[in-house]
Each structure stands twice: as C-alpha cells, then as structure tokens.
Design a protein around this motif. Sequence first.
Motif, PDB file in Angstrom:
ATOM      1  N   ILE A 463       0.855  -1.187   0.000  1.00 56.21           N
ATOM      2  CA  ILE A 463       0.000   0.000   0.000  1.00 56.21           C
ATOM      3  C   ILE A 463       0.892   1.238   0.000  1.00 56.21           C
ATOM      4  O   ILE A 463       1.412   1.654   1.036  1.00 56.21           O
ATOM      5  CB  ILE A 463      -0.948   0.016   1.213  1.00 56.21           C
ATOM      6  N   ARG A 464       1.081   1.814  -1.188  1.00 58.68           N
ATOM      7  CA  ARG A 464       1.906   3.024  -1.303  1.00 58.68           C
ATOM      8  C   ARG A 464       1.059   4.265  -1.558  1.00 58.68           C
ATOM      9  O   ARG A 464       1.419   5.358  -1.148  1.00 58.68           O
ATOM     10  CB  ARG A 464       2.924   2.864  -2.438  1.00 58.68           C
ATOM     11  N   GLN A 484      -0.690   9.422   5.903  1.00 59.68           N
ATOM     12  CA  GLN A 484       0.594  10.000   5.491  1.00 59.68           C
ATOM     13  C   GLN A 484       1.691   9.666   6.491  1.00 59.68           C
ATOM     14  O   GLN A 484       2.828   9.374   6.114  1.00 59.68           O
ATOM     15  CB  GLN A 484       0.453  11.512   5.342  1.00 59.68           C
ATOM     16  N   ALA A 485       1.355   9.721   7.803  1.00 60.82           N
ATOM     17  CA  ALA A 485       2.350   9.385   8.816  1.00 60.82           C
ATOM     18  C   ALA A 485       2.769   7.922   8.710  1.00 60.82           C
ATOM     19  O   ALA A 485       3.883   7.565   9.106  1.00 60.82           O
ATOM     20  CB  ALA A 485       1.786   9.672  10.208  1.00 60.82           C
ATOM     21  N   ALA A 486       1.882   7.073   8.164  1.00 56.97           N
ATOM     22  CA  ALA A 486       2.207   5.658   7.980  1.00 56.97           C
ATOM     23  C   ALA A 486       2.976   5.406   6.695  1.00 56.97           C
ATOM     24  O   ALA A 486       3.268   4.245   6.378  1.00 56.97           O
ATOM     25  CB  ALA A 486       0.925   4.830   7.993  1.00 56.97           C
ATOM     26  N   GLY A 487       3.267   6.450   5.945  1.00 60.81           N
ATOM     27  CA  GLY A 487       4.105   6.306   4.760  1.00 60.81           C
ATOM     28  C   GLY A 487       3.375   6.226   3.447  1.00 60.81           C
ATOM     29  O   GLY A 487       3.987   5.905   2.423  1.00 60.81           O
ATOM     30  N   ALA A 488       2.085   6.520   3.400  1.00 60.84           N
ATOM     31  CA  ALA A 488       1.315   6.417   2.165  1.00 60.84           C
ATOM     32  C   ALA A 488       1.146   7.791   1.517  1.00 60.84           C
ATOM     33  O   ALA A 488       1.053   8.811   2.214  1.00 60.84           O
ATOM     34  CB  ALA A 488      -0.046   5.793   2.436  1.00 60.84           C
ATOM     35  N   PRO A 508      -4.010   4.211  -7.617  1.00 62.53           N
ATOM     36  CA  PRO A 508      -3.783   3.928  -6.187  1.00 62.53           C
ATOM     37  C   PRO A 508      -3.837   2.437  -5.894  1.00 62.53           C
ATOM     38  O   PRO A 508      -4.385   1.644  -6.668  1.00 62.53           O
ATOM     39  CB  PRO A 508      -4.922   4.683  -5.503  1.00 62.53           C
ATOM     40  N   ASP A 509      -3.265   2.060  -4.740  1.00 65.26           N
ATOM     41  CA  ASP A 509      -3.253   0.663  -4.304  1.00 65.26           C
ATOM     42  C   ASP A 509      -4.460   0.314  -3.446  1.00 65.26           C
ATOM     43  O   ASP A 509      -4.737  -0.877  -3.221  1.00 65.26           O
ATOM     44  CB  ASP A 509      -1.977   0.382  -3.493  1.00 65.26           C
ATOM     45  N   GLY A 575      -4.683  -7.007   6.450  1.00 69.19           N
ATOM     46  CA  GLY A 575      -3.933  -8.248   6.640  1.00 69.19           C
ATOM     47  C   GLY A 575      -4.751  -9.488   6.407  1.00 69.19           C
ATOM     48  O   GLY A 575      -4.235 -10.601   6.428  1.00 69.19           O
ATOM     49  N   THR A 576      -6.069  -9.331   6.180  1.00 70.01           N
ATOM     50  CA  THR A 576      -6.941 -10.484   5.941  1.00 70.01           C
ATOM     51  C   THR A 576      -7.555 -10.406   4.556  1.00 70.01           C
ATOM     52  O   THR A 576      -7.840  -9.332   4.066  1.00 70.01           O
ATOM     53  CB  THR A 576      -8.087 -10.502   6.962  1.00 70.01           C
TER      54      THR A 576
END
Length: 727
Positions: A463-464, A484-488, A508-509, A575-576
């Motif tokens: 997920i980018r 954004q804080a999670a890097g996306a 988008p992912d 994750g599922t």
Amino acid sequence: MTIPTPLQDMLAREKRARLRAERLYEQVQRELRAANERLMQHAYALSDQVIAQREALMRARDRAESLEGANSRYSQDLSLANERLREAVETLEDGFAVFDKDQVLILANQAYLSVFRDFPEVQPGIRYRRIAEICAFEGVVLLQDIAPEDWVAMMMARWNSPTIAPVQLDFSTGLSVRLVERRAGNGDLVSLSNNITETLRYQSELIAAQQKAEAAAETKSAFLANMSHEIRTPMNGVIGMAELLAETDLDDEQRSYTETITSSGQALVTIINDILDYSKMDAGKMELHPEIFDLEKMIHDVLSLLTPRAREKSIELIVDYDMFLPARLIADPGRMRQILTNLVGNAVKFTESGYVLVRALGMGSSAHGQMVTLTVEDTGIGISREHQDRIFTEFSQVEESASRRFEGTGLGLAITRQIVSAMGGNIWVESDPGIGSCFGISLELPLSPDPGPLGPEPLPNTIRTVLLISDHLISREIIARRLQAAGAKILTATQSGVALRNIINARPDLALIDQDLGTEPVDTVLAELRAHRDALPVMLMSSDMSQARDLLARGDVRAVLPKPLLWRDLLAALGTPAPAPEDHDQPPVLPEPTGRADITFRVLYAEDNKTNQLVFSKMLKGLPLDLHMADNGRQAVADFGALHPDIVFMDVSMPEMDGREATRLIRATEAGRDVPIIALTAHAMQEEIDRIMGAGMNAMLTKPLKKSELLSALRDHAPPGLFPQAD
C-alpha cells in the motif's frame, strides 16, 4: 693713695661675696616667685576642683533625689502591674497556678482554687503531690476505674517527665478541664486548666448530629436502592418484552411503536442511573478501581454506542487520537467510559447537524505517568457565558423552561465533574451560542507496563498510494494525516468524477470510501470505480453496518470498517483476505452444542416475579437448553440438589430466602462448589453489589436485563466443551 695689697684682697673678696649673695638672693627670689606661682596655680586648681566636686556633688544629690523619685514611681508601677496581673489572672475562666521547683504552690487564681473550696488547705504553700492526693482519694476527680494511688503516681510521673503531656480531668461536679503544664527556665511549673466542659458538650452534639446525618444518608441510600429495585423490576419486563417483540415480524408502524417503548424505557433507566450515581457521590461513597484499559478502543466503543442516535440527526462522529499517545493506560475504565458517554452523549443531544469530534492528546509525561487531555467538540446550540458558570452544578440545564426541547435530569455534567475531580483531573468548557461547545478534561494517568506502540504503525508494503473519498473535511483530514504518517501517498476526492481521474492518473493501491457521501450515493461511486478498475481493493467506512452488509455480500467492497475509523481495524482488514463485517448491534448467537450432544444442558433460574420469568424464558427461546424455574431461594436450593444444573441464574431479592443466602447454601454442597452462579439484580449501589459478589456469585447482570448480556453470560460461564467460545 695706695691701698695695701691684703686690704685690696679682702675688699675684692667681700665684693665677690656680695655679688654672690646678690645673685643668690635673686635666684632665691626667682625660685620663691616660681614657687608662689606654682602654689597659686595649685590653689587655683584646688579651687576649681573643689568647685567641680561641689557641682558634681550637687548633681549627684539632684540625681539621687531624681532616682529616689523614679524608684518610687517604678515601685508604684511595679505594684500596679502586679495588681493588674493578679486581676487579669483572676478574670481568667481557666484555672491558672504556678509551682516552684520544690512543688510548692506559689500562685493560683480563684478558678483554679474553686474546685477545692471544700479543702481550705489548698492555697499557696501546699505541695503538688498533696493536691493530687486530694483529687484522687477525696473523689474530686473521676478516676475512670484507676486506683487512687496509681492515679497519683501517674500525675507525679508527669511532673518528673521532661515533656509534660496534656491530660483531661473530669471532676465530680461535672466540670471537665484539659490540664496543660509547662516548666519554666528557673524550674517553676506553670499549670493551666482549660475549661472544656462546653466544648465536650458541643462535640457530643456534633457527634450526635453526624450520626443522625449518617443515618439519614443511609436511609436515603437505602430508599434509593429500594426505589431502584422497585423501578428496575417492572422495567425489566417492559424493556425485555419490547426487545423480544422487536425480533418478531412487525410492520413499520408496529416497529415504530416498539422502538419508542424501548428507547423510552432506556431513557428511564438512564435517569435512574444518574440519580443513583449522584446519590453515591453525594454520600461520599464513590470508589475508583484502576486497571489497565485501552483508551483509544474505549473512545471508539462509546461512539459506536451513540452512532445510531447520531445517524438519525446526520451528525458525523469523528475521533482524532494522538499517534504518540499510548493506548494502554491505567484508570477506572468504568468511570472513564461514563465520562466519555456523558460528554459525547450531551454533544449529540444538543447538536442538530454537523459533527462531534473527540480528540485525545498526550500533553507530555510526568513523574506519575502520562498527561492526557480529552476534548469533545460539537456544532450544537452552544452555551451562553452566564450559563457556563453553573452547568456543572446539580440539576442545572442550559434550557430550564417548561417548554425546553432537550430532556434530562441535569445531573450528567455534575456527575462527570465529580468523577474527574476524584481522579485528580480538571474539567472545563468553552462555548459560543449558535456555534458550538468544547468540553475538555485533563488527567494524569499512569502508564501500563506494556503501553503499546508509539507513533504511526506502518501500512503493508503493498500500500503506497491510497485514494480517500470523503466529503467531510475534518474527518478526511484526520484520516489523511494518519495515512501519510504511515508512509502512504494520499489522493483525496469528494465525488466520483475526481475519484476516477485519480484512479486513471495515479493508479492507487487502495480506495477508502466514506459511506455517508452527501453528493451522491456510495453505490454510484462504487459502480464507477468497478467500471474503470475492477481489481482495485475498496474498503468502506460505514456508520450503518446493516446497509453495508449487502455491499459486502455482493463483493463490491473488500471490507467494511465501522466509523469512526479505528486504525487497528484498517490494519487488520489489510492483513486479511476478506473479513466479514462485525455487527455490534446484533446479540451474540450461541452455536449448537458440540462434544456433549448426549448430555442435556440444564439451566436453573430463581426468580419470584412471573413477568421476569417470562422475559427470561423468551430470551432463551429456541436454544438447546433445559430451563427450570424456582419461585424463591428456598426452592432454588431444593431444585439444585434434585436437578444438578450446569449453570444457575439467581435473582437476589426473593421472599422466604434471598439469592445471597441461597447461593451460600448451594456453595456449601459438594456439587455446588464449582457450578457457575450468575446474579440478577435490580440493585445498583456498590455496597449491595459487594455483598452480592461476596456471597459466592461468579458474575452479575443488572436489570433491566438485555438479551445480548444474558447470552454472553451463558456462553462465557458454560462448562468447557459444551459451547465453543467465540473469538
């Protein structure tokens, strides 16, 4: 004529002798004059000395006369001062006495001597020991079962002690004094007998008044507890039957009636709870039970409970949880939930449209834990400045007229303030009429040994870029900031047209869509996305899980996340492969028995109220259970021995024998040591709850009974292997 030589020699000698005599005479005269001069100067000096001594003598005589007058005045002043001191000492209501270092009384006022009027020997000159002996052996002082000789020994031990402790003396005349004695630097002992007779009488009256007030408080608490029981018992039938009725096939009008009955009953229960809470706090009986809890999850749980009411008014519920604030803290979770429920519930009640935003901020750490600030902002009616000063007082509301729009007891904020104060925090409000309000609390909460991750938890590497579709500015910005804080990389849109351009240009992912779009139905947006990129993973943020269930069933979305968005829900969904939505509004359903199909699962329910028996049986209708009813505690004990049930539901208040006594008797049997016993009670006071649990209950359910709580208790306390445990 020539003078003969011998004559010339004789004349020369005479001349020389005369000259010598003249010089000697002149010298003697000079010495005599000098002596006279010295004698004159000495005489003058003696005269001056005599004059000076005479003057000094005169001054000394004058000074002596002055000193004699001053001494007379000083003597008179000293005599007057002594007289005034004696008068002052005599005016004292308290006894005053002075003993010398040999224990001899040298001064005492009448207040001191008055208690010894029948003993003339008690006067200056008597010894301290003799006074103690008169007090002890003549019955002047009440000795409180102490032997007279022991009492005298005790008083003499006080005399010889370096530090003399005060002692209370109760005289046979009814007088009570506090004897305070201090030793002076010269060895004298100053004794002051403070008259405390009136003080003791007033203290006795205060104690009696306090006991009366405590008895009144106990009576009030007992009355409220009984009223709670008497009201909750029929409310159990009203709400329980309404809940069961809602599960049947009803038309729209009938369902509306049923929901009205349920909501009205719940409102009545809320009022009862507020009154009981206020009563407990007013009596100083509120207790805190700190334990580890998840603050972020608690905030979302509270908002989830209030989501249906907010959705009816199209109010957006938003959470902004500080990414660097630990989730696991230590406090009383029940009281924290009560604080949040009161503040958020008020915000929803007084807001007709717009949003309610809950912020949780970490304000730094301290020696005792984490400084936490919680604020609840709304776009409601607001509060005028003159009302802000009293909204935290009991039975006070913003609208107090008989025609006010908003109902309630006016106790919620008063209770919240007392809880926050008991937790050592502060509460405040900022508000403008017509614009909205912001209630805030600040608390210092200890950290859990395992406070959890701090900072943004990262998204999966796949997920980018995330497309966020929402037309609510504040909610969208909070979610975007977290992503954004999670890097996306974040792409935002409020309608399908912008979303399609982002899909085509940026690919988008993941697409994260708010179900409550004001511009167009979410079905339309999903159809457009599928038409242009069918493989794009889509997750729906929903405040109404029942509506989202069809979208999930058709495969239009990969997952449905409850609003407000909980970050861990998003990570779990990523994750599922395709998790099913969790419907918090539906009661848990017990699966069919497994592993013990040959054994009947017996349930014993002790309840004297027939309506409650009916509600209980209907709530368990359709489940593979063998249900037996007992009308009182005595019958419950007998039925337990005959039936050997797998679980017992025990009402607390029953005739002949109550639930506590019945539980003790069951626990005393071999078969009853391990069987689960669940208490059902309409009492809500903590003292009563403690007594209930102290009787040997495993858990407690409060009336009005909810079906979901009943089924959860049945599932959680069932014997191992009979029912599989839900995750």
